[in-house]
Scaffold this motif. Sequence first.
Motif, PDB file in Angstrom:
ATOM      1  N   VAL A  81      42.388  70.662 -75.820  1.00 20.52           N
ATOM      2  CA  VAL A  81      42.369  72.062 -75.431  1.00 20.52           C
ATOM      3  C   VAL A  81      43.671  72.701 -75.876  1.00 20.52           C
ATOM      4  O   VAL A  81      44.661  72.005 -76.076  1.00 20.52           O
ATOM      5  CB  VAL A  81      42.202  72.230 -73.907  1.00 20.52           C
ATOM      6  CG1 VAL A  81      40.883  71.684 -73.448  1.00 20.52           C
ATOM      7  CG2 VAL A  81      43.343  71.553 -73.174  1.00 20.52           C
ATOM      8  N   PRO A  82      43.656  73.996 -76.051  1.00 19.87           N
ATOM      9  CA  PRO A  82      44.885  74.646 -76.502  1.00 19.87           C
ATOM     10  C   PRO A  82      45.961  74.553 -75.435  1.00 19.87           C
ATOM     11  O   PRO A  82      45.640  74.471 -74.251  1.00 19.87           O
ATOM     12  CB  PRO A  82      44.451  76.101 -76.718  1.00 19.87           C
ATOM     13  CG  PRO A  82      43.235  76.265 -75.888  1.00 19.87           C
ATOM     14  CD  PRO A  82      42.574  74.926 -75.813  1.00 19.87           C
ATOM     15  N   PRO A  83      47.213  74.565 -75.835  1.00 21.25           N
ATOM     16  CA  PRO A  83      48.281  74.516 -74.853  1.00 21.25           C
ATOM     17  C   PRO A  83      48.199  75.727 -73.936  1.00 21.25           C
ATOM     18  O   PRO A  83      47.895  76.833 -74.393  1.00 21.25           O
ATOM     19  CB  PRO A  83      49.556  74.544 -75.701  1.00 21.25           C
ATOM     20  CG  PRO A  83      49.127  75.012 -77.040  1.00 21.25           C
ATOM     21  CD  PRO A  83      47.687  74.654 -77.205  1.00 21.25           C
ATOM     22  N   TRP A 169      44.038  71.777 -59.688  1.00 18.13           N
ATOM     23  CA  TRP A 169      44.538  72.241 -60.998  1.00 18.13           C
ATOM     24  C   TRP A 169      44.699  71.067 -61.975  1.00 18.13           C
ATOM     25  O   TRP A 169      45.408  71.180 -62.961  1.00 18.13           O
ATOM     26  CB  TRP A 169      45.863  73.001 -60.930  1.00 18.13           C
ATOM     27  CG  TRP A 169      46.201  73.789 -59.702  1.00 18.13           C
ATOM     28  CD1 TRP A 169      47.412  73.787 -59.042  1.00 18.13           C
ATOM     29  CD2 TRP A 169      45.394  74.741 -58.992  1.00 18.13           C
ATOM     30  NE1 TRP A 169      47.378  74.661 -57.978  1.00 18.13           N
ATOM     31  CE2 TRP A 169      46.154  75.241 -57.916  1.00 18.13           C
ATOM     32  CE3 TRP A 169      44.084  75.208 -59.142  1.00 18.13           C
ATOM     33  CZ2 TRP A 169      45.676  76.180 -57.007  1.00 18.13           C
ATOM     34  CZ3 TRP A 169      43.599  76.135 -58.219  1.00 18.13           C
ATOM     35  CH2 TRP A 169      44.392  76.610 -57.185  1.00 18.13           C
ATOM     36  N   MET A 170      44.017  69.974 -61.724  1.00 16.12           N
ATOM     37  CA  MET A 170      44.068  68.842 -62.653  1.00 16.12           C
ATOM     38  C   MET A 170      43.230  69.126 -63.897  1.00 16.12           C
ATOM     39  O   MET A 170      43.620  68.812 -65.018  1.00 16.12           O
ATOM     40  CB  MET A 170      43.560  67.576 -61.965  1.00 16.12           C
ATOM     41  CG  MET A 170      43.393  66.386 -62.893  1.00 16.12           C
ATOM     42  SD  MET A 170      44.953  65.647 -63.413  1.00 16.12           S
ATOM     43  CE  MET A 170      45.263  64.566 -62.020  1.00 16.12           C
ATOM     44  N   PHE A 171      42.054  69.730 -63.684  1.00 16.08           N
ATOM     45  CA  PHE A 171      41.100  69.914 -64.783  1.00 16.08           C
ATOM     46  C   PHE A 171      40.939  71.374 -65.174  1.00 16.08           C
ATOM     47  O   PHE A 171      40.977  72.271 -64.333  1.00 16.08           O
ATOM     48  CB  PHE A 171      39.734  69.359 -64.389  1.00 16.08           C
ATOM     49  CG  PHE A 171      39.772  67.900 -64.038  1.00 16.08           C
ATOM     50  CD1 PHE A 171      39.980  66.953 -65.024  1.00 16.08           C
ATOM     51  CD2 PHE A 171      39.612  67.470 -62.734  1.00 16.08           C
ATOM     52  CE1 PHE A 171      40.033  65.601 -64.717  1.00 16.08           C
ATOM     53  CE2 PHE A 171      39.665  66.125 -62.420  1.00 16.08           C
ATOM     54  CZ  PHE A 171      39.876  65.189 -63.408  1.00 16.08           C
ATOM     55  N   ASN A 172      40.705  71.573 -66.451  1.00 14.56           N
ATOM     56  CA  ASN A 172      40.436  72.913 -66.957  1.00 14.56           C
ATOM     57  C   ASN A 172      39.059  72.977 -67.600  1.00 14.56           C
ATOM     58  O   ASN A 172      38.543  74.059 -67.873  1.00 14.56           O
ATOM     59  CB  ASN A 172      41.514  73.292 -67.984  1.00 14.56           C
ATOM     60  CG  ASN A 172      41.776  74.786 -68.061  1.00 14.56           C
ATOM     61  OD1 ASN A 172      41.244  75.563 -67.262  1.00 14.56           O
ATOM     62  ND2 ASN A 172      42.579  75.205 -69.016  1.00 14.56           N
ATOM     63  N   ARG A 187      39.211  77.163 -64.355  1.00 14.03           N
ATOM     64  CA  ARG A 187      39.598  76.486 -63.112  1.00 14.03           C
ATOM     65  C   ARG A 187      38.489  76.432 -62.084  1.00 14.03           C
ATOM     66  O   ARG A 187      38.570  75.649 -61.150  1.00 14.03           O
ATOM     67  CB  ARG A 187      40.852  77.129 -62.516  1.00 14.03           C
ATOM     68  CG  ARG A 187      42.103  77.000 -63.405  1.00 14.03           C
ATOM     69  CD  ARG A 187      42.528  75.565 -63.633  1.00 14.03           C
ATOM     70  NE  ARG A 187      43.628  75.488 -64.598  1.00 14.03           N
ATOM     71  CZ  ARG A 187      44.157  74.342 -65.036  1.00 14.03           C
ATOM     72  NH1 ARG A 187      43.682  73.183 -64.616  1.00 14.03           N
ATOM     73  NH2 ARG A 187      45.143  74.350 -65.902  1.00 14.03           N
ATOM     74  N   ASN A 188      37.483  77.246 -62.227  1.00 12.96           N
ATOM     75  CA  ASN A 188      36.381  77.094 -61.265  1.00 12.96           C
ATOM     76  C   ASN A 188      35.128  76.528 -61.923  1.00 12.96           C
ATOM     77  O   ASN A 188      34.049  76.587 -61.348  1.00 12.96           O
ATOM     78  CB  ASN A 188      36.098  78.400 -60.520  1.00 12.96           C
ATOM     79  CG  ASN A 188      35.631  79.491 -61.438  1.00 12.96           C
ATOM     80  OD1 ASN A 188      35.665  79.326 -62.651  1.00 12.96           O
ATOM     81  ND2 ASN A 188      35.186  80.606 -60.884  1.00 12.96           N
ATOM     82  N   LEU A 230      40.751  79.378 -71.717  1.00 10.75           N
ATOM     83  CA  LEU A 230      41.403  78.266 -71.020  1.00 10.75           C
ATOM     84  C   LEU A 230      42.900  78.501 -70.802  1.00 10.75           C
ATOM     85  O   LEU A 230      43.558  77.708 -70.128  1.00 10.75           O
ATOM     86  CB  LEU A 230      41.194  76.954 -71.782  1.00 10.75           C
ATOM     87  CG  LEU A 230      39.764  76.419 -71.787  1.00 10.75           C
ATOM     88  CD1 LEU A 230      39.697  75.084 -72.518  1.00 10.75           C
ATOM     89  CD2 LEU A 230      39.203  76.282 -70.375  1.00 10.75           C
ATOM     90  N   ASN A 231      43.431  79.568 -71.374  1.00 10.55           N
ATOM     91  CA  ASN A 231      44.839  79.879 -71.091  1.00 10.55           C
ATOM     92  C   ASN A 231      44.981  80.188 -69.599  1.00 10.55           C
ATOM     93  O   ASN A 231      44.025  80.595 -68.937  1.00 10.55           O
ATOM     94  CB  ASN A 231      45.298  81.056 -71.961  1.00 10.55           C
ATOM     95  CG  ASN A 231      44.559  82.338 -71.605  1.00 10.55           C
ATOM     96  OD1 ASN A 231      44.944  83.049 -70.689  1.00 10.55           O
ATOM     97  ND2 ASN A 231      43.480  82.618 -72.320  1.00 10.55           N
ATOM     98  N   ASP A 232      46.178  80.012 -69.071  1.00  9.36           N
ATOM     99  CA  ASP A 232      46.360  80.135 -67.623  1.00  9.36           C
ATOM    100  C   ASP A 232      45.860  81.467 -67.062  1.00  9.36           C
ATOM    101  O   ASP A 232      45.154  81.502 -66.049  1.00  9.36           O
ATOM    102  CB  ASP A 232      47.846  79.982 -67.259  1.00  9.36           C
ATOM    103  CG  ASP A 232      48.287  78.523 -67.269  1.00  9.36           C
ATOM    104  OD1 ASP A 232      47.427  77.634 -67.395  1.00  9.36           O
ATOM    105  OD2 ASP A 232      49.509  78.289 -67.134  1.00  9.36           O
ATOM    106  N   ASP A 233      46.242  82.551 -67.714  1.00  7.72           N
ATOM    107  CA  ASP A 233      45.894  83.854 -67.134  1.00  7.72           C
ATOM    108  C   ASP A 233      44.386  84.049 -67.026  1.00  7.72           C
ATOM    109  O   ASP A 233      43.889  84.568 -66.025  1.00  7.72           O
ATOM    110  CB  ASP A 233      46.512  84.996 -67.953  1.00  7.72           C
ATOM    111  CG  ASP A 233      48.014  85.116 -67.719  1.00  7.72           C
ATOM    112  OD1 ASP A 233      48.550  84.399 -66.845  1.00  7.72           O
ATOM    113  OD2 ASP A 233      48.652  85.919 -68.410  1.00  7.72           O
ATOM    114  N   ASP A 234      43.661  83.644 -68.037  1.00  5.56           N
ATOM    115  CA  ASP A 234      42.203  83.800 -67.986  1.00  5.56           C
ATOM    116  C   ASP A 234      41.550  82.736 -67.108  1.00  5.56           C
ATOM    117  O   ASP A 234      40.622  83.021 -66.349  1.00  5.56           O
ATOM    118  CB  ASP A 234      41.608  83.708 -69.395  1.00  5.56           C
ATOM    119  CG  ASP A 234      42.032  84.876 -70.284  1.00  5.56           C
ATOM    120  OD1 ASP A 234      42.572  85.869 -69.751  1.00  5.56           O
ATOM    121  OD2 ASP A 234      41.830  84.776 -71.506  1.00  5.56           O
TER     122      ASP A 234
END
Length: 294
Positions: A81-83, A169-172, A187-188, A230-234
């Motif tokens: 996955v992208p960083p 927050w282990m899995f994305n 995250r969901n 998959l970036n944090d904000d999204d």
Amino acid sequence: MKFVSAIALLGLVAQVTVAGRCPVPPASSASSQSSAPAYSSTPAYSASAPTTDAVPTSAPTPAYTSAAESTAAATSSAVSVPPSSTGSDYTTAVPSSVPSGVFQVKAADLDRAVPARVGDGNCSARPTECASNARALSAINKALQKYNITRRSEAVAILSLMAQESADWMFNINHYPEPGRPGQGTRNMMFYNFVEEYAKSLHPEQANALLGAGGEPSDSTKNAVRELVLNDDDSFASGFWFLTHKASSFYNNPAKLIEGSEASFEDYIVNGIGTSMSDTRRQYWNVFNSIITA
Ligand SMILES: *[C@@H]1O[C@H](CO)[C@@H](O)[C@H](O)[C@H]1NC(C)=O
Ligand SMILES: *[C@@H]1O[C@H](CO)[C@@H](O)[C@H](O)[C@H]1NC(C)=O
């Protein structure tokens, strides 16, 4: 029990201890946490195809399913996955320009609710997906603004849901049944159809370029579309997007997601996202409900 499951279990036990509420489940039921279904009555980690997921026929299409691990072997087949975006400074995670009334989560509260991800987050077991609370907090507080979440009850419901689905927050992305359902994640752990809708709404040009003329996307296309969000904000915002766009009758509705009401949370699980309630979901909700302060 494999080690990643143990992490989730440790987190849960710690949370329950902090909260001082729900009894710690016996080892046998705790171990079923990692093998029990989350959003369906079919074991999420069995070899069954996703289409065997049983959901109430009267309920909307289920949005999610748990990504929690049942085997450590999956770490070797982790999907690339992208960083994620860089973690922001913990002390400045809450923007100073938050509109009045928008709910914001405090760093200390999130650390109490998700003790497994304090500090650097102990993320070495799955570095490409796992996020610390500091990273989570920054993204969550931006999402609360973006989707104008003003009620604590809504924040508690969505945060507990995302923490449970992502194993703290282990899995994305979804991993089970292996190798995981193509395109499912954030995250969901929304199913691909929602991931695609979310990605199209946020990144229309890139999503449309990937999806082309239409038709059923290939698995690799589904994963590429998922990578857009998959970036944090999204990723940490997806639960709030779902509430406000796909289950909007629960948003800002005084009769829904009532403050402190576990029954209201269950109503959201069953009738908002379309799955069944579980002890694990209840435990997560109780932890967040007792810890997250206004
Ligand atoms: C960190 O994660 C490892 C597994 O990767 C686990 O064995 C260890 O107990 C965890 N430490 C803490 C403080 O949670
Ligand atoms: C956010 O929601 C609150 C509560 O319903 C409402 O009063 C406010 O106008 C909303 N703000 C925006 C920018 O939509």
